[in-house]
Design a protein around this motif. Sequence first.
Motif, PDB file in Angstrom:
ATOM      1  N   PHE A   1     -32.097   3.597 -31.340  1.00 43.97           N
ATOM      2  CA  PHE A   1     -31.056   2.881 -30.606  1.00 43.97           C
ATOM      3  C   PHE A   1     -31.626   2.063 -29.450  1.00 43.97           C
ATOM      4  CE2 PHE A   1     -27.780   2.608 -27.284  1.00 43.97           C
ATOM      5  CZ  PHE A   1     -26.766   1.982 -28.007  1.00 43.97           C
ATOM      6  N   THR A   2     -32.512   2.647 -28.662  1.00 46.52           N
ATOM      7  CA  THR A   2     -33.027   1.964 -27.474  1.00 46.52           C
ATOM      8  C   THR A   2     -33.803   0.709 -27.833  1.00 46.52           C
ATOM      9  OG1 THR A   2     -33.168   4.045 -26.238  1.00 46.52           O
ATOM     10  CG2 THR A   2     -34.481   2.204 -25.428  1.00 46.52           C
ATOM     11  N   ALA A   3     -34.690   0.807 -28.815  1.00 46.84           N
ATOM     12  CA  ALA A   3     -35.529  -0.333 -29.171  1.00 46.84           C
ATOM     13  C   ALA A   3     -34.776  -1.403 -29.948  1.00 46.84           C
ATOM     14  CB  ALA A   3     -36.726   0.140 -29.990  1.00 46.84           C
ATOM     15  N   ALA A   4     -33.687  -1.035 -30.578  1.00 46.48           N
ATOM     16  CA  ALA A   4     -32.903  -2.012 -31.343  1.00 46.48           C
ATOM     17  C   ALA A   4     -32.355  -3.081 -30.410  1.00 46.48           C
ATOM     18  CB  ALA A   4     -31.762  -1.311 -32.070  1.00 46.48           C
ATOM     19  N   SER A   5     -32.456  -4.315 -30.821  1.00 50.84           N
ATOM     20  CA  SER A   5     -31.964  -5.412 -29.988  1.00 50.84           C
ATOM     21  C   SER A   5     -30.906  -6.220 -30.726  1.00 50.84           C
ATOM     22  CB  SER A   5     -33.115  -6.341 -29.587  1.00 50.84           C
ATOM     23  OG  SER A   5     -33.605  -7.047 -30.715  1.00 50.84           O
ATOM     24  N   ILE A   6     -30.055  -6.841 -29.942  1.00 49.78           N
ATOM     25  CA  ILE A   6     -29.033  -7.717 -30.518  1.00 49.78           C
ATOM     26  C   ILE A   6     -29.688  -8.851 -31.301  1.00 49.78           C
ATOM     27  CG2 ILE A   6     -27.256  -9.413 -29.939  1.00 49.78           C
ATOM     28  CD1 ILE A   6     -26.312  -6.536 -29.728  1.00 49.78           C
ATOM     29  N   ALA A   7     -30.797  -9.373 -30.764  1.00 51.87           N
ATOM     30  CA  ALA A   7     -31.492 -10.468 -31.434  1.00 51.87           C
ATOM     31  C   ALA A   7     -32.002 -10.032 -32.806  1.00 51.87           C
ATOM     32  CB  ALA A   7     -32.653 -10.952 -30.573  1.00 51.87           C
ATOM     33  N   ALA A   8     -32.575  -8.812 -32.882  1.00 52.91           N
ATOM     34  CA  ALA A   8     -33.113  -8.319 -34.149  1.00 52.91           C
ATOM     35  C   ALA A   8     -31.999  -8.087 -35.169  1.00 52.91           C
ATOM     36  CB  ALA A   8     -33.891  -7.028 -33.919  1.00 52.91           C
ATOM     37  N   ILE A   9     -30.891  -7.549 -34.704  1.00 54.05           N
ATOM     38  CA  ILE A   9     -29.759  -7.297 -35.600  1.00 54.05           C
ATOM     39  C   ILE A   9     -29.183  -8.611 -36.099  1.00 54.05           C
ATOM     40  CG2 ILE A   9     -27.419  -6.355 -35.745  1.00 54.05           C
ATOM     41  CD1 ILE A   9     -28.329  -4.244 -33.650  1.00 54.05           C
TER      42      ILE A   9
ATOM     43  N   GLU B   1     -19.540  -7.194 -42.251  1.00 56.57           N
ATOM     44  CA  GLU B   1     -20.252  -6.230 -43.097  1.00 56.57           C
ATOM     45  C   GLU B   1     -21.759  -6.432 -43.004  1.00 56.57           C
ATOM     46  OE1 GLU B   1     -19.036  -3.587 -44.843  1.00 56.57           O
ATOM     47  OE2 GLU B   1     -17.262  -4.117 -43.674  1.00 56.57           O
ATOM     48  N   SER B   2     -22.188  -7.686 -42.972  1.00 54.51           N
ATOM     49  CA  SER B   2     -23.617  -7.979 -42.851  1.00 54.51           C
ATOM     50  C   SER B   2     -24.172  -7.449 -41.537  1.00 54.51           C
ATOM     51  CB  SER B   2     -23.865  -9.489 -42.935  1.00 54.51           C
ATOM     52  OG  SER B   2     -23.519  -9.986 -44.208  1.00 54.51           O
ATOM     53  N   LEU B   3     -23.390  -7.580 -40.471  1.00 50.48           N
ATOM     54  CA  LEU B   3     -23.829  -7.107 -39.166  1.00 50.48           C
ATOM     55  C   LEU B   3     -23.923  -5.578 -39.122  1.00 50.48           C
ATOM     56  CD1 LEU B   3     -21.815  -9.576 -36.915  1.00 50.48           C
ATOM     57  CD2 LEU B   3     -24.309  -9.312 -36.931  1.00 50.48           C
ATOM     58  N   VAL B   4     -22.958  -4.904 -39.729  1.00 50.39           N
ATOM     59  CA  VAL B   4     -22.995  -3.434 -39.752  1.00 50.39           C
ATOM     60  C   VAL B   4     -24.208  -2.952 -40.536  1.00 50.39           C
ATOM     61  CG1 VAL B   4     -21.815  -1.349 -40.572  1.00 50.39           C
ATOM     62  CG2 VAL B   4     -20.502  -3.174 -39.454  1.00 50.39           C
ATOM     63  N   HIS B   5     -24.440  -3.560 -41.685  1.00 47.63           N
ATOM     64  CA  HIS B   5     -25.581  -3.158 -42.516  1.00 47.63           C
ATOM     65  C   HIS B   5     -26.898  -3.468 -41.797  1.00 47.63           C
ATOM     66  CE1 HIS B   5     -27.307  -2.012 -46.406  1.00 47.63           C
ATOM     67  NE2 HIS B   5     -28.223  -2.949 -46.171  1.00 47.63           N
ATOM     68  N   ALA B   6     -26.985  -4.632 -41.182  1.00 42.92           N
ATOM     69  CA  ALA B   6     -28.197  -5.008 -40.466  1.00 42.92           C
ATOM     70  C   ALA B   6     -28.437  -4.067 -39.292  1.00 42.92           C
ATOM     71  CB  ALA B   6     -28.089  -6.453 -39.971  1.00 42.92           C
TER      72      ALA B   6
ATOM     73  N   ALA C   1     -23.049   0.677 -33.203  1.00 44.92           N
ATOM     74  CA  ALA C   1     -23.480   2.040 -33.520  1.00 44.92           C
ATOM     75  C   ALA C   1     -22.284   2.927 -33.840  1.00 44.92           C
ATOM     76  CB  ALA C   1     -24.275   2.623 -32.356  1.00 44.92           C
ATOM     77  N   LEU C   2     -21.201   2.756 -33.122  1.00 40.73           N
ATOM     78  CA  LEU C   2     -20.005   3.561 -33.376  1.00 40.73           C
ATOM     79  C   LEU C   2     -19.415   3.257 -34.747  1.00 40.73           C
ATOM     80  CD1 LEU C   2     -18.301   3.414 -29.855  1.00 40.73           C
ATOM     81  CD2 LEU C   2     -19.599   5.294 -30.858  1.00 40.73           C
ATOM     82  N   VAL C   3     -19.431   1.980 -35.132  1.00 45.07           N
ATOM     83  CA  VAL C   3     -18.923   1.617 -36.460  1.00 45.07           C
ATOM     84  C   VAL C   3     -19.836   2.184 -37.542  1.00 45.07           C
ATOM     85  CG1 VAL C   3     -18.470  -0.291 -38.047  1.00 45.07           C
ATOM     86  CG2 VAL C   3     -17.730  -0.449 -35.663  1.00 45.07           C
TER      87      VAL C   3
ATOM     88  N   ALA D   1     -28.760   9.932 -49.323  1.00 48.50           N
ATOM     89  CA  ALA D   1     -30.124   9.421 -49.153  1.00 48.50           C
ATOM     90  C   ALA D   1     -30.232   7.931 -49.428  1.00 48.50           C
ATOM     91  CB  ALA D   1     -31.083  10.192 -50.053  1.00 48.50           C
ATOM     92  N   GLU D   2     -29.409   7.410 -50.342  1.00 47.56           N
ATOM     93  CA  GLU D   2     -29.537   6.000 -50.712  1.00 47.56           C
ATOM     94  C   GLU D   2     -28.726   5.086 -49.802  1.00 47.56           C
ATOM     95  OE1 GLU D   2     -28.119   5.157 -54.602  1.00 47.56           O
ATOM     96  OE2 GLU D   2     -26.081   5.804 -54.182  1.00 47.56           O
ATOM     97  N   ASP D   3     -28.008   5.642 -48.842  1.00 42.70           N
ATOM     98  CA  ASP D   3     -27.142   4.839 -47.978  1.00 42.70           C
ATOM     99  C   ASP D   3     -27.773   4.678 -46.604  1.00 42.70           C
ATOM    100  OD1 ASP D   3     -25.032   3.952 -46.262  1.00 42.70           O
ATOM    101  OD2 ASP D   3     -23.596   4.598 -47.772  1.00 42.70           O
ATOM    102  N   VAL D   4     -28.185   3.460 -46.283  1.00 41.47           N
ATOM    103  CA  VAL D   4     -28.862   3.220 -45.008  1.00 41.47           C
ATOM    104  C   VAL D   4     -27.938   3.479 -43.828  1.00 41.47           C
ATOM    105  CG1 VAL D   4     -28.315   0.750 -44.850  1.00 41.47           C
ATOM    106  CG2 VAL D   4     -30.394   1.632 -43.776  1.00 41.47           C
ATOM    107  N   VAL D   5     -26.641   3.286 -44.010  1.00 37.13           N
ATOM    108  CA  VAL D   5     -25.692   3.534 -42.921  1.00 37.13           C
ATOM    109  C   VAL D   5     -25.673   5.020 -42.568  1.00 37.13           C
ATOM    110  CG1 VAL D   5     -23.269   3.431 -42.234  1.00 37.13           C
ATOM    111  CG2 VAL D   5     -24.290   1.523 -43.477  1.00 37.13           C
ATOM    112  N   VAL D   6     -25.702   5.866 -43.583  1.00 37.55           N
ATOM    113  CA  VAL D   6     -25.749   7.308 -43.333  1.00 37.55           C
ATOM    114  C   VAL D   6     -27.065   7.699 -42.678  1.00 37.55           C
ATOM    115  CG1 VAL D   6     -25.752   9.585 -44.412  1.00 37.55           C
ATOM    116  CG2 VAL D   6     -24.167   7.840 -45.208  1.00 37.55           C
ATOM    117  N   ARG D   7     -28.152   7.160 -43.187  1.00 42.12           N
ATOM    118  CA  ARG D   7     -29.464   7.474 -42.630  1.00 42.12           C
ATOM    119  C   ARG D   7     -29.513   7.074 -41.161  1.00 42.12           C
ATOM    120  NH1 ARG D   7     -33.309   6.963 -46.792  1.00 42.12           N
ATOM    121  NH2 ARG D   7     -34.988   7.333 -45.288  1.00 42.12           N
ATOM    122  N   ALA D   8     -28.961   5.902 -40.843  1.00 45.73           N
ATOM    123  CA  ALA D   8     -28.952   5.433 -39.464  1.00 45.73           C
ATOM    124  C   ALA D   8     -28.087   6.328 -38.591  1.00 45.73           C
ATOM    125  CB  ALA D   8     -28.447   3.995 -39.398  1.00 45.73           C
TER     126      ALA D   8
END
Length: 207
Positions: free
Chosen positions: A27-35, A12-17, A57-59, A96-103
């Motif tokens: 998507f392109t700039a996002a890195s595994i290290a940053a997540i 869950e922490s990984l999905v939220h992060a 991203a699919l999850v 609007a308050e859900d970062v997963v939706v925004r992402a």
Amino acid sequence: MVKQERAARTRESLVHAAAEVFAQEGFTAASIAAISQRAGVSTGALHFHFDGKTSLALVVEERAERTLREAAAVAEGRGPAGGPLRVLVGSTYALAEDVVVRAAFALCADAAHSSRVDLRGQWRRRAEELLVEAERAGLLAEGVSPQDATRLVVALTVGLEGLEGGEPGPGARQLLTRIWSVVLPGIASGEVEPEVLVEAFAAKETD
């Protein structure tokens, strides 16, 4: 059992992060290290749960799709009278308050990512259904078509991920309240009290 619970929390922490990083960096700039760093785990732990950022991203998109389905049901039981317009406004606050939706909204528009979920299309169809219901109930202003209102509502709400630094939470909710305060009086009939409806949801979101 303890190991399973720990694994579930890590996932869950990984999905939220991942959602936070996708929303802020794309998507392109996002890195595994940053997540991994944002989730507080090692890259090895990330790869134990996910193949990489594409699977993350699919999850994120699948979670957002579920939230979109649930948002209207939550809004049904909240806010003042207003029928379908109440549900529409309430749904936008839930999204609007859900970062997963925004992402997920951002991912759908990202040419670097092959999305499997047409989240924007689903939201457009749901918004139009509610606005058609509102028209039938005499809740839309004279001369306002459900289709035109849908285009406006979707453009404004989906575009939130590009505003306020892509951050969900109080800032996004306050911005959404200002948007609805301007938009709703223009599309709602005299049967609806826009200020009362918007303020009721804004107050509930900040309680």
